[in-house]
Structures are given as C-alpha cells and as structure tokens.
Design a protein around this motif. Structure first.
Motif, short mmCIF file in Angstrom:
data_model
loop_
_atom_site.label_atom_id
_atom_site.label_comp_id
_atom_site.label_asym_id
_atom_site.label_seq_id
_atom_site.Cartn_x
_atom_site.Cartn_y
_atom_site.Cartn_z
N ASP A 232 0.83 -1.21 0.00
CA ASP A 232 0.00 0.00 0.00
C ASP A 232 0.86 1.26 0.00
O ASP A 232 0.53 2.25 -0.68
N LYS A 235 2.23 1.75 -3.45
CA LYS A 235 1.16 2.23 -4.33
C LYS A 235 0.87 3.71 -4.11
O LYS A 235 0.69 4.47 -5.07
N ASP A 236 0.84 4.14 -2.85
CA ASP A 236 0.57 5.54 -2.54
C ASP A 236 1.65 6.47 -3.08
O ASP A 236 1.37 7.58 -3.54
N HIS A 237 2.89 6.00 -3.03
CA HIS A 237 4.00 6.83 -3.49
C HIS A 237 4.10 6.90 -5.02
O HIS A 237 4.43 7.95 -5.58
N GLN A 239 1.68 5.52 -7.33
CA GLN A 239 0.42 5.44 -8.07
C GLN A 239 0.48 4.34 -9.14
O GLN A 239 0.10 4.54 -10.30
N VAL A 240 0.99 3.18 -8.73
CA VAL A 240 1.07 2.03 -9.64
C VAL A 240 0.32 0.87 -9.00
O VAL A 240 0.09 0.84 -7.78
N GLU A 241 -0.03 -0.10 -9.82
CA GLU A 241 -0.76 -1.26 -9.33
C GLU A 241 0.19 -2.20 -8.59
O GLU A 241 1.25 -2.55 -9.09
#
Length: 319
Positions: A232, A235-237, A239-241
């Motif tokens: 998570d 992902k937050d850093h 913006q990738v799946e």
C-alpha cells in the motif's frame, strides 16, 4: 547404549522423514533398538512410544512432513513435565534421545541433558536459523519452493506490468527471503537483520521505470512487517498497481530436494555415532561440507548470522 529414542518437535520441515529413516536404519545397523516417539515432547510425556523396524521407515525418504508428527508442549517447559518425560524414557529403557527440530526443540534437549539424560539435536527448520551449521534440514527445499512460486508470479507481473510484494516465512531470520530474492532476481529484499528505508525501495522501482522496466518483485520476510502495508505504501508513493502474495505454509511442504535428503542422511547417522561414542548434549551440523558437532548449550547462546556478502551482492545485482 542399547536403546535410542527419536522425536520431531516444533515446525515440520521437508527432509525430517529422511533424517528419521537415517537414524532408524543406522541404529539397527549398529545392533541398537530404536523407538519412535510420536507428537514431540507432549507425546513423550504421554507415552506415545513404539519400537521402529527397518520396514517402519520404508518409502518415506521422498515424503515431506514427519511420520512421527509434531506438536508444541507447554507442559514440557515445566519441571513436572520434564520429570514425566524422563519417567517415560526410563519405563521404555531408552538410553539416549535424538531430537530433530529448531531452537525450541534444542532447549528441550538441553533440559533433559542437564538432568542426566543423553540427547543429540539434529537441526531441522526451513528458516536456516540455527547457529553452528551452514544449513538446516528443510531450508533448501523451502528455498526451491519459493523460487518456483516467484518465477510463476514474475510471468504474470510482466504481462500486467505490476509490482508484486511477496511475503515468505522468517519471523526472526531472513535467510529464506535473502537467498530466494537473490535466486529469483528480486529488485528489493527486506529482512529483519537489515533495516530498510521505503525510499530506497521506491528509488529502485523508479530507476527501473526510467529504463523501461514495468514490473518489480519485492521479497519480504514476515518478521519485517505486513507485506500488504508495504504494498500500500508503494502504491501511494508511485500510483502504480501492486499485488501481494503470502506464500505461507506451502513453504514447509513438499518432497525434499536431493540436497536435503543427503544432508538428513548424513546428520542422522552422525547423531547415532555420537551417542555410541558416549557423547551427550551435542548438536550436529555441517560446515564447509564437513560434519561437525557443538555443545548444544553453547550453540543456543549464539546469534545466527545472515550473510552480509550475499545481501551486498543482492544490492549490486538489483541496481
């Protein structure tokens, strides 16, 4: 020494059956009677003990798990539980005991040795976290299980251009994560022994993207923290799946590799030899491919060392 007992304790590991087979057949070869103790130290307390023969261990060398079963025993940690165990050993006229397991199992063997009952420990754990031996029984098999899984995950990670965070076993020791990460080409390897900064993981992923790489494998030992939380944060850093795979107890199962079978055979026979030589309170192991043995009490005082050289290599190869 006329009668030997054998038990497995704690978490199971592939190759334990091969070690049991080696102990049983080596004992019979030396004209000793061998008794299997089922369900670990709890089974010893309760008297789940029976004599084993050559045929008792036929066709088990290729099987994972342990034919003697295993359990954890709170009762054995008490003085009363230990005395019950010794009474069972005396009842069956067992002169020496071989214990296959990890550090908790060895502490039990230490307690019995301190009370005058000869014990030899054989290291069997997928974590490879027992000091005094280069490898423990089960580590090589678990390592190959992880690698096979990661290879398959990388196929789908490539197809969908995703970042996969893979969690492997290792609460206090990161050998499995480190070796598997190097062997599988992981971009980052997170273990309890080496503090990590999330920014370093992010930077590696960014550098990969800049040169056209669209997928990454992050290997995490369970002792580091939640793989889901790490995924998570990535992902937050970025913006990738991201996707998470927790391999869990699949790592402890399966048919043992050739290396684990041979290692188990060597250590099992050596443990019997030590008892015949009048040794007690020892742990067997292998260092630089030579059989060795250590004082089991002194081994338990040591800290298992992870390979700094291998960790540094992983960073060089994942630039």
């Amino acid at each position: 020494m006329k009668r030997i007992g054998i038990l497995t304790s704690g978490g199971d590991a592939p190759g334990m059956n091969a070690a049991i087979r080696s102990v049983v057949r080596s004992s019979i070869y030396h004209d000793l009677e061998i008794f299997g103790i089922y369900y670990g130290y709890q089974g010893l307390i309760e008297g789940h003990i029976e004599r084993l023969h050559i045929g008792s261990v036929g066709d088990i060398i290729q099987r994972g798990g342990t034919m003697l079963y295993s359990s954890r025993s709170e009762e054995f940690k008490s003085e009363e539980g230990q005395q019950k165990a010794i009474k069972q050993l005396e009842k069956h006229q067992i002169d020496g005991l071989i214990v296959i397991g990890g550090d908790g199992s060895f502490r039990g063997a230490q307690k019995l040795t301190e009370k005058g009952f000869p014990c030899i420990g054989i290291p069997g754990t997928i974590d490879n976290d027992i000091p005094g031996t280069d490898y423990t029984i089960g580590f090589d098999t678990a390592l190959n299980t992880v690698i096979q899984a990661v290879d398959k995950i990388r196929d789908t990670a490539t197809s969908h251009e995703r970042i996969y965070v893979i969690e492997v076993m290792g609460r206090d020791a990161g050998d499995l994560a480190l070796w598997a990460g190097v062997a599988a080409g992981a971009e980052s390897i997170l273990t309890p022994e080496f503090p990590y900064e999330l920014e370093q993981v992010i930077d590696k992923i960014k550098r990969g993207h800049e040169r056209g790489k669209r997928h990454s494998i992050i290997m995490v030992a369970e002792g580091v923290g939640s793989a889901s939380k790490i995924a998570d944060e990535i992902k937050d850093h970025l913006q990738v799946e991201t996707r998470v795979t927790v391999l869990g107890h699949t790592q402890r199962g399966g048919s043992p590799t050739a290396y684990d079978r041979v290692l188990a055979g060597r250590l099992g026979a050596y443990a019997v030899d030590l008892l015949l030589d009048g040794k007690e309170g020892r742990m067997v192991g292998v260092q630089k491919n030579h059989l060795i043995d250590h004082d089991i009490i002194e081994v338990l005082k040591l800290k298992n060392d992870i390979s700094y050289d291998l960790y540094n290599l992983s960073n060089q190869l994942s630039i």
